[in-house]
Structures are given as C-alpha cells and as structure tokens.
Design a protein around this motif. Structure first.
Motif, PDB file in Angstrom:
ATOM      1  N   VAL A  98       0.845  -1.195   0.000  1.00 44.92           N
ATOM      2  CA  VAL A  98       0.000   0.000   0.000  1.00 44.92           C
ATOM      3  C   VAL A  98       0.879   1.243   0.000  1.00 44.92           C
ATOM      4  N   MET A  99       0.595   2.147  -0.923  1.00 44.22           N
ATOM      5  CA  MET A  99       1.282   3.443  -0.982  1.00 44.22           C
ATOM      6  C   MET A  99       0.340   4.505  -0.434  1.00 44.22           C
ATOM      7  N   LEU A 100       0.799   5.253   0.556  1.00 44.45           N
ATOM      8  CA  LEU A 100      -0.050   6.192   1.290  1.00 44.45           C
ATOM      9  C   LEU A 100       0.255   7.639   0.928  1.00 44.45           C
ATOM     10  N   SER A 101      -0.805   8.449   0.880  1.00 44.48           N
ATOM     11  CA  SER A 101      -0.658   9.896   0.732  1.00 44.48           C
ATOM     12  C   SER A 101      -1.754  10.576   1.535  1.00 44.48           C
ATOM     13  N   THR A 102      -1.503  11.806   2.001  1.00 41.12           N
ATOM     14  CA  THR A 102      -2.508  12.544   2.770  1.00 41.12           C
ATOM     15  C   THR A 102      -2.846  13.856   2.066  1.00 41.12           C
ATOM     16  N   THR A 103      -4.030  14.387   2.396  1.00 39.27           N
ATOM     17  CA  THR A 103      -4.550  15.552   1.668  1.00 39.27           C
ATOM     18  C   THR A 103      -4.693  16.806   2.518  1.00 39.27           C
ATOM     19  N   GLY A 104      -4.641  16.675   3.839  1.00 41.02           N
ATOM     20  CA  GLY A 104      -4.838  17.833   4.690  1.00 41.02           C
ATOM     21  C   GLY A 104      -6.208  18.459   4.549  1.00 41.02           C
ATOM     22  N   TYR A 105      -7.202  17.673   4.157  1.00 42.86           N
ATOM     23  CA  TYR A 105      -8.575  18.139   3.942  1.00 42.86           C
ATOM     24  C   TYR A 105      -8.653  19.207   2.856  1.00 42.86           C
ATOM     25  N   ASN A 106      -7.698  19.220   1.946  1.00 41.31           N
ATOM     26  CA  ASN A 106      -7.654  20.225   0.889  1.00 41.31           C
ATOM     27  C   ASN A 106      -8.046  19.580  -0.437  1.00 41.31           C
ATOM     28  N   ALA A 107      -9.064  20.134  -1.107  1.00 39.55           N
ATOM     29  CA  ALA A 107      -9.604  19.516  -2.323  1.00 39.55           C
ATOM     30  C   ALA A 107      -8.578  19.494  -3.454  1.00 39.55           C
ATOM     31  N   THR A 128     -10.539   8.700   1.081  1.00 39.48           N
ATOM     32  CA  THR A 128     -11.533   9.478   1.816  1.00 39.48           C
ATOM     33  C   THR A 128     -11.513  10.882   1.241  1.00 39.48           C
ATOM     34  N   VAL A 129     -12.651  11.336   0.747  1.00 42.37           N
ATOM     35  CA  VAL A 129     -12.731  12.655   0.117  1.00 42.37           C
ATOM     36  C   VAL A 129     -13.611  13.573   0.968  1.00 42.37           C
ATOM     37  N   GLY A 130     -13.652  14.857   0.599  1.00 42.35           N
ATOM     38  CA  GLY A 130     -14.476  15.803   1.338  1.00 42.35           C
ATOM     39  C   GLY A 130     -15.949  15.472   1.225  1.00 42.35           C
ATOM     40  N   ASP A 131     -16.449  15.384   0.003  1.00 40.11           N
ATOM     41  CA  ASP A 131     -17.848  15.059  -0.255  1.00 40.11           C
ATOM     42  C   ASP A 131     -17.938  14.342  -1.601  1.00 40.11           C
ATOM     43  N   PRO A 132     -18.313  13.065  -1.605  1.00 38.37           N
ATOM     44  CA  PRO A 132     -18.366  12.307  -2.865  1.00 38.37           C
ATOM     45  C   PRO A 132     -19.265  12.944  -3.921  1.00 38.37           C
ATOM     46  N   ILE A 187     -20.410  20.243  17.762  1.00 36.89           N
ATOM     47  CA  ILE A 187     -19.194  20.974  17.437  1.00 36.89           C
ATOM     48  C   ILE A 187     -18.443  20.177  16.380  1.00 36.89           C
ATOM     49  N   THR A 188     -18.159  20.797  15.246  1.00 38.65           N
ATOM     50  CA  THR A 188     -17.509  20.119  14.128  1.00 38.65           C
ATOM     51  C   THR A 188     -16.387  20.982  13.569  1.00 38.65           C
ATOM     52  N   GLY A 189     -15.663  20.409  12.615  1.00 34.39           N
ATOM     53  CA  GLY A 189     -14.762  21.200  11.792  1.00 34.39           C
ATOM     54  C   GLY A 189     -15.553  21.738  10.607  1.00 34.39           C
ATOM     55  N   SER A 194     -15.768  17.765   5.118  1.00 31.77           N
ATOM     56  CA  SER A 194     -16.066  16.452   5.693  1.00 31.77           C
ATOM     57  C   SER A 194     -17.556  16.167   5.635  1.00 31.77           C
ATOM     58  N   ASP A 195     -17.968  15.343   4.692  1.00 30.11           N
ATOM     59  CA  ASP A 195     -19.368  14.953   4.641  1.00 30.11           C
ATOM     60  C   ASP A 195     -19.740  14.107   5.853  1.00 30.11           C
TER      61      ASP A 195
END
Length: 340
Positions: A98-107, A128-132, A187-189, A194-195
């Motif tokens: 598995v090759m991993l990458s992160t997005t920082g919640y940035n589209a 995992t995306v912001g909103d499919p 209380i959310t971000g 984040s859907d």
C-alpha cells in the motif's frame, strides 16, 4: 577492500532446493500452481540464501505492480492511522503493498495526490474525500476508469465502506436525552471538508426532532481537531446554553474538554462532552471519553478487500459496518441545578 552482496539467481536457488528454475519462478509469481510443501521449501531455501524478489522487474513483465493507493485526510487523527493498518494488513495477505498519501482536507491537494498515486502505477485507490457528491477527484477517477473504493464516506453511486454516520449520531443524541439533556450543541470542523461531520449533524438534528427536543445548535471550528476558545466561550455564555456538547470526532472532544478546563469548567460536572470515533486514547482519559465507536481498522480492511474484489472484476457496492456507543465518564445525567 569492499564486498558486494549479490542477489542469488533463480538458478542458484533451484540448485540448492533441488528443483527446476521454472518451479522457483512459479513459487514467486504463480504460487497457486505449486503444492504448499514445495512452495514453502523453495521460499525457505531462498530465504536462507538471502534472496528477495525483484518486484520492479516482475511488475514490468506482468504489467501488475501489486500496489494499491491509499488517500487519507491526515494521520494526525488516529482514526486514519488505524484505517491504514487495516488496509495494509489485508493487502499483505494477497501479496500487495500500500502506498499512502494525505490531503490535509484540501480539495486541490486531494486531486493532485490521487494523480501522483496513479502516476506511480497503483492498481486502484482507497480514499476518503471531502464530499463524494461534489468531488472533482472522483469525477476524474471515473473518467479515467481507475478502480476505487471510498473509506468513511457514504455514497449512493460509488462503492464505499463506512458506518451509518446519520444513525450513529442519532443514537448518541438519544443517549444524552435519556440522561435528561435537552439543550445540546454539535461541534464540528468545516462541513465542506467532511461529509461525515455533515451527516452526523443531520442525524443528530433529525433524532432530536423525533424526540421532541430543541434543534441542537451547531458550532463549526476552523479545523477538525482544534478549538476556537472565543467561539466556544460565546456559545456557553448564552442564557440557554447547551448542557451537552457532541463533538464530531474524539480529538476535537479532547480539545474541547481542555478548553473548558482553562475556563474553569469541569466535565461532566458543569458540562457533558462526547465524541465520535471511539479511539483507544479516549479510554485513557480521566474521566474516560464518551464516544460513538466506529471500527476504523475494519473499515480499512474491508475497503481494501472491496478494491481487490473490483480488481478481479466483481461488482462492489456500499457496506456499512456496525457502530456502538461508549458511555464513558465525560457524560453524566443532568441534575436539576443545571436547568435553573
């Protein structure tokens, strides 16, 4: 004088194992064609000789890299680290990495990271995306016919593995209501990133309405795991302030509890606080964190399994795993004095 350690050849392994080079090749590339005894004997012999398969050369010959891509918002939240471990464990069982990458919640970063993983010739993506429903990343993956499975997101059109965020949040609201709480706040971000948080907010409000409770207030923070002390203070200074705070994840709940302590408020003495995720660290808090548990390791594992099924040509849809409530000590029955 320097010494160079050379990789033993298939011929050398075959000679040491007493089999043909073709049989050695099958042990590494098509093990299902050999008996378990023969395969294990060859692998043991190869290991003693210090042999490691040339995965790059093998992938060039077969056209398969045996690599999956995993795209997650962050590893700051242990939820996603557990997801990675689950996905990697399932991949290893069938010889994949598995090759991993992160997005920082940035589209924008999300789309760029997906492209980078595909450029590295991963055979499919777990992400995992912001909103499919509005994701440019998923639209691009679909147009390129790249196989993918969503983790944590829920979708009516894409394959996914998640919990039922709507129902899970509703169950926590019902739990709080059973303890006498009527005034609650979510209380959310940022909801646009984040859907999951949005579904939890909607589920909480729908359950509150069904129970005849006031609509829970919503306080959105600038980040998913950090608290704006001033905004939290304004919420609690209102005449009819909430008696229970339901945070959209456990890290945010821990941050809220710390912020309340700085303001001289105790949990659950002055306010009840709960989270969502059920991470192990919550059980180490004093008092232990009340939360909604979602099986993140299993979400990663099942999402990987679903992607492997897609790669084999099987039809894959959505799968919701079971959630459960962790009562915890940060939530307590409401005492009459709080209502006055």
């Amino acid at each position: 004088m320097s010494h160079t350690t050379q990789r033993p050849s298939l011929v050398q392994i075959a000679r040491a194992a007493g089999v043909s080079p073709a049989t050695v090749s099958r042990a590494f590339n098509r093990p299902a064609l050999l008996s378990a005894r023969t395969r294990d004997h060859i692998l043991h012999t190869a290991g003693e000789l210090g042999y490691r398969p040339d995965r790059i050369g093998s992938s060039l010959r077969s056209g398969s890299t045996k690599t999956l891509g995993l795209l997650l918002p962050t590893l700051e939240n242990p939820v996603f680290a557990a997801c990675f471990e689950g996905a990697e464990a399932r991949a290893r069982e069938v010889g994949y990495s598995v090759m991993l990458s992160t997005t920082g919640y940035n589209a924008e970063r999300e789309t760029a990271a997906a492209r980078d993983l595909l450029d590295h010739r991963v055979e499919g993506l777990i992400l995992t995306v912001g909103d499919p429903a509005t994701s440019a990343t998923l639209a691009e993956l679909q147009s390129s016919d790249a196989p993918f499975v969503l983790a944590y997101n829920e979708s009516e059109v894409h394959p996914f593995v998640s919990v039922d965020n709507h129902a899970a949040a509703g169950d926590m609201i019902a739990h709080l209501a059973g303890l006498g709480h009527r005034r609650m706040a979510l209380i959310t971000g940022p909801l646009e990133a984040s859907d999951r948080a949005l579904h939890r907010l909607e589920g909480a409000r729908q359950r509150a309405d069904a129970l005849g409770l006031p609509v829970p207030e919503h306080l959105a923070m600038a980040r998913h795991t950090a608290v704006d002390h001033e905004r939290l203070g304004h919420l609690l200074a209102r005449p009819a302030a909430p008696t229970a705070l339901f945070c959209s994840n456990d890290l945010l709940a821990a941050a809220v509890i710390a912020a309340l302590a700085e303001q001289g408020l105790s949990v659950p003495g002055d306010l009840s606080v709960c989270g969502f995720d059920g991470m192990a660290f919550g059980g180490l808090m004093v008092p232990a964190l009340a939360s909604v548990y979602q099986p993140s390791h299993d979400i990663g594992r099942q999402a990987c399994h679903a992607l492997l099924q897609r790669l084999e040509g099987h039809h894959v849809t959505g799968e919701r795993l079971a959630h459960r409530l962790i009562p915890g000590g940060t939530v307590a029955p409401l005492i009459p004095a709080v209502l006055s």
